[in-house]
Motif scaffolding. Structure first.
Motif, PDB file in Angstrom:
ATOM      1  N   THR A 217       0.866  -1.171   0.000  1.00  0.00           N
ATOM      2  CA  THR A 217       0.000   0.000   0.000  1.00  0.00           C
ATOM      3  C   THR A 217       0.908   1.228   0.000  1.00  0.00           C
ATOM      4  OG1 THR A 217      -0.092   0.296   2.401  1.00  0.00           O
ATOM      5  CG2 THR A 217      -1.646  -1.267   1.427  1.00  0.00           C
ATOM      6  N   GLU A 218       0.336   2.395  -0.112  1.00  0.00           N
ATOM      7  CA  GLU A 218       1.146   3.613  -0.148  1.00  0.00           C
ATOM      8  C   GLU A 218       1.901   3.846   1.159  1.00  0.00           C
ATOM      9  OE1 GLU A 218      -1.268   6.882  -1.357  1.00  0.00           O
ATOM     10  OE2 GLU A 218      -1.324   6.247  -3.447  1.00  0.00           O
ATOM     11  N   ILE A 219       1.434   3.232   2.248  1.00  0.00           N
ATOM     12  CA  ILE A 219       2.120   3.413   3.531  1.00  0.00           C
ATOM     13  C   ILE A 219       3.001   2.208   3.873  1.00  0.00           C
ATOM     14  CG2 ILE A 219       0.351   4.964   4.439  1.00  0.00           C
ATOM     15  CD1 ILE A 219      -0.710   2.587   6.094  1.00  0.00           C
ATOM     16  N   SER A 220       3.064   1.216   2.989  1.00  0.00           N
ATOM     17  CA  SER A 220       3.921   0.062   3.217  1.00  0.00           C
ATOM     18  C   SER A 220       5.378   0.433   2.977  1.00  0.00           C
ATOM     19  CB  SER A 220       3.533  -1.097   2.293  1.00  0.00           C
ATOM     20  OG  SER A 220       2.226  -1.536   2.573  1.00  0.00           O
ATOM     21  N   MET A 221       6.276  -0.261   3.656  1.00  0.00           N
ATOM     22  CA  MET A 221       7.696   0.046   3.545  1.00  0.00           C
ATOM     23  C   MET A 221       8.190  -0.087   2.114  1.00  0.00           C
ATOM     24  SD  MET A 221       9.988   1.122   5.653  1.00  0.00           S
ATOM     25  CE  MET A 221      11.737   1.180   6.052  1.00  0.00           C
ATOM     26  N   TYR A 222       7.714  -1.095   1.398  1.00  0.00           N
ATOM     27  CA  TYR A 222       8.183  -1.298   0.020  1.00  0.00           C
ATOM     28  C   TYR A 222       7.896  -0.064  -0.831  1.00  0.00           C
ATOM     29  CZ  TYR A 222       9.201  -3.496  -4.433  1.00  0.00           C
ATOM     30  OH  TYR A 222       9.747  -3.783  -5.670  1.00  0.00           O
ATOM     31  N   ALA A 223       6.662   0.403  -0.796  1.00  0.00           N
ATOM     32  CA  ALA A 223       6.295   1.578  -1.597  1.00  0.00           C
ATOM     33  C   ALA A 223       7.015   2.834  -1.115  1.00  0.00           C
ATOM     34  CB  ALA A 223       4.782   1.777  -1.544  1.00  0.00           C
ATOM     35  N   LYS A 224       7.152   2.973   0.209  1.00  0.00           N
ATOM     36  CA  LYS A 224       7.843   4.154   0.750  1.00  0.00           C
ATOM     37  C   LYS A 224       9.303   4.212   0.299  1.00  0.00           C
ATOM     38  CE  LYS A 224       5.299   4.993   5.077  1.00  0.00           C
ATOM     39  NZ  LYS A 224       5.427   5.022   6.546  1.00  0.00           N
ATOM     40  N   LEU A 225       9.952   3.070   0.273  1.00  0.00           N
ATOM     41  CA  LEU A 225      11.361   3.034  -0.131  1.00  0.00           C
ATOM     42  C   LEU A 225      11.526   3.436  -1.589  1.00  0.00           C
ATOM     43  CD1 LEU A 225      12.432  -0.234   1.722  1.00  0.00           C
ATOM     44  CD2 LEU A 225      13.225   2.087   2.235  1.00  0.00           C
ATOM     45  N   TRP A 226      10.612   2.978  -2.445  1.00  0.00           N
ATOM     46  CA  TRP A 226      10.722   3.377  -3.858  1.00  0.00           C
ATOM     47  C   TRP A 226      10.307   4.823  -4.059  1.00  0.00           C
ATOM     48  CZ3 TRP A 226      13.940   1.535  -6.872  1.00  0.00           C
ATOM     49  CH2 TRP A 226      14.263   0.174  -6.875  1.00  0.00           C
ATOM     50  N   GLN A 227       9.333   5.287  -3.280  1.00  0.00           N
ATOM     51  CA  GLN A 227       8.952   6.703  -3.347  1.00  0.00           C
ATOM     52  C   GLN A 227      10.156   7.576  -3.019  1.00  0.00           C
ATOM     53  OE1 GLN A 227       5.746   8.112  -4.003  1.00  0.00           O
ATOM     54  NE2 GLN A 227       6.803  10.082  -3.994  1.00  0.00           N
ATOM     55  N   ALA A 228      10.897   7.203  -1.990  1.00  0.00           N
ATOM     56  CA  ALA A 228      12.086   7.966  -1.603  1.00  0.00           C
ATOM     57  C   ALA A 228      13.211   7.823  -2.618  1.00  0.00           C
ATOM     58  CB  ALA A 228      12.573   7.485  -0.228  1.00  0.00           C
ATOM     59  N   SER A 229      13.120   6.790  -3.458  1.00  0.00           N
ATOM     60  CA  SER A 229      14.131   6.575  -4.501  1.00  0.00           C
ATOM     61  C   SER A 229      13.753   7.255  -5.810  1.00  0.00           C
ATOM     62  CB  SER A 229      14.316   5.068  -4.742  1.00  0.00           C
ATOM     63  OG  SER A 229      14.669   4.404  -3.553  1.00  0.00           O
ATOM     64  N   GLY A 230      12.611   7.975  -5.814  1.00  0.00           N
ATOM     65  CA  GLY A 230      12.186   8.695  -7.008  1.00  0.00           C
ATOM     66  C   GLY A 230      11.221   7.938  -7.898  1.00  0.00           C
ATOM     67  N   LEU A 231      10.639   6.846  -7.386  1.00  0.00           N
ATOM     68  CA  LEU A 231       9.696   6.046  -8.174  1.00  0.00           C
ATOM     69  C   LEU A 231       8.350   6.025  -7.454  1.00  0.00           C
ATOM     70  CD1 LEU A 231       9.655   4.284 -10.768  1.00  0.00           C
ATOM     71  CD2 LEU A 231      10.095   2.305  -9.288  1.00  0.00           C
ATOM     72  N   PRO A 232       7.428   6.903  -7.834  1.00  0.00           N
ATOM     73  CA  PRO A 232       6.124   6.955  -7.164  1.00  0.00           C
ATOM     74  C   PRO A 232       5.282   5.722  -7.460  1.00  0.00           C
ATOM     75  CG  PRO A 232       6.157   8.413  -9.060  1.00  0.00           C
ATOM     76  CD  PRO A 232       7.553   7.915  -8.892  1.00  0.00           C
ATOM     77  N   MET A 233       4.217   5.538  -6.694  1.00  0.00           N
ATOM     78  CA  MET A 233       3.399   4.332  -6.768  1.00  0.00           C
ATOM     79  C   MET A 233       2.899   4.045  -8.185  1.00  0.00           C
ATOM     80  SD  MET A 233       1.991   1.712  -5.258  1.00  0.00           S
ATOM     81  CE  MET A 233       1.556   1.787  -3.522  1.00  0.00           C
TER      82      MET A 233
END
Length: 259
Positions: A217-233
């Protein structure tokens, strides 16, 4: 989960593409003991561990605890081999606690993993890809409890994820390399979250485990890590769909196709 592995098997029989690891990778990722043995074969650093069976524990819990004590020192972590979300996991600091932990874990599985405890930082990284993969920035879990157990993950909402984690360039490089090596060793595909320990005492890095179907989900660690890496959901989803079709097309190259 085990159900995911069954679904993936059905998808392959039906000749349909799907996101994530195949049946083999999912099964090994789910079974902590199989996973550790494969990672050991590939010389990926892990904490020391031993294994026990529920039959041994129920027959003589004191003797089973003594068997673990011959290999490991306190503290120890006791885990069911096939379980997620830290269900059935305990930290044991002495013989009596170890016996209690073994009995608890044996309620959830017939195979029990006992690991050497260390004073550690908990680091997580997200991996994306098939035969070629890339790793996200790393995040650090600062647990609200003595360790990142079920309560710390899902109940008290006090654990904190620091993204990016405060790592040296060498630590970052090592974690990247080990995450991708483990991903390939377990024949993962699409996505996985790889969890690490960094010893607070000597700085050694250990691979804790790999999650072949992490929370998404948008609050899951996997998605958060990619968001911080410049790859949005939205772009992450596009990448995963593309990877599913890439793996599907690769399977179509096999000489024998299941009918």
């Amino acid at each position: 989960t085990g159900e995911d592995g069954v679904m993936q098997g059905l998808m392959e029989l039906a000749g349909l593409p799907y996101v994530g690891a195949g049946v083999g990778g999912s099964a090994v990722g789910m079974d902590k003991i199989f996973m550790r043995k494969i990672l050991a074969f590939h010389q990926i650093p892990q904490v020391r561990f031993t294994t026990l069976l529920r039959e041994q524990i129920l027959a003589d819990t004191h003797l089973a605890a003594e068997q673990a004590e011959r290999t490991l020192t306190y503290p120890m972590f006791v885990k069911p081999a096939n379980a997620g979300s830290s269900v059935g996991v305990s930290k044991a600091k002495n013989h009596a606690e170890l016996q209690q932990a073994l009995l608890l874990a044996s309620q959830y599985d017939r195979k029990i993993l006992v690991e050497q405890g260390h004073n550690v930082r908990e680091i997580e990284v997200a991996v994306l890809g098939n035969d070629r993969s890339e790793a996200s920035v790393a995040g650090e879990i600062i647990a609200s409890n003595d360790f990142y157990d079920y309560k710390a993950k899902y109940v008290d909402n006090k654990s904190v994820a620091q993204i990016p984690a405060d790592l040296t360039s060498k630590e970052r490089e090592t974690i990247d390399q080990l995450a991708k090596a483990a991903y390939q060793a377990l024949d993962c595909a699409g996505l996985a979250r790889v969890d690490f320990f960094i010893s607070k005492d000597d700085g050694r890095i250990y691979l804790n485990e790999i999650n072949t179907l992490p929370g998404f989900t948008e609050i899951s660690m996997y998605a958060k890590l990619w968001q911080a890496s410049g790859l949005p959901m939205t772009k992450l989803l596009d990448e995963l769909v593309d990877l599913a079709f890439e793996r599907f097309q690769d399977r179509q190259k096999n000489c024998i196709q299941l009918l």
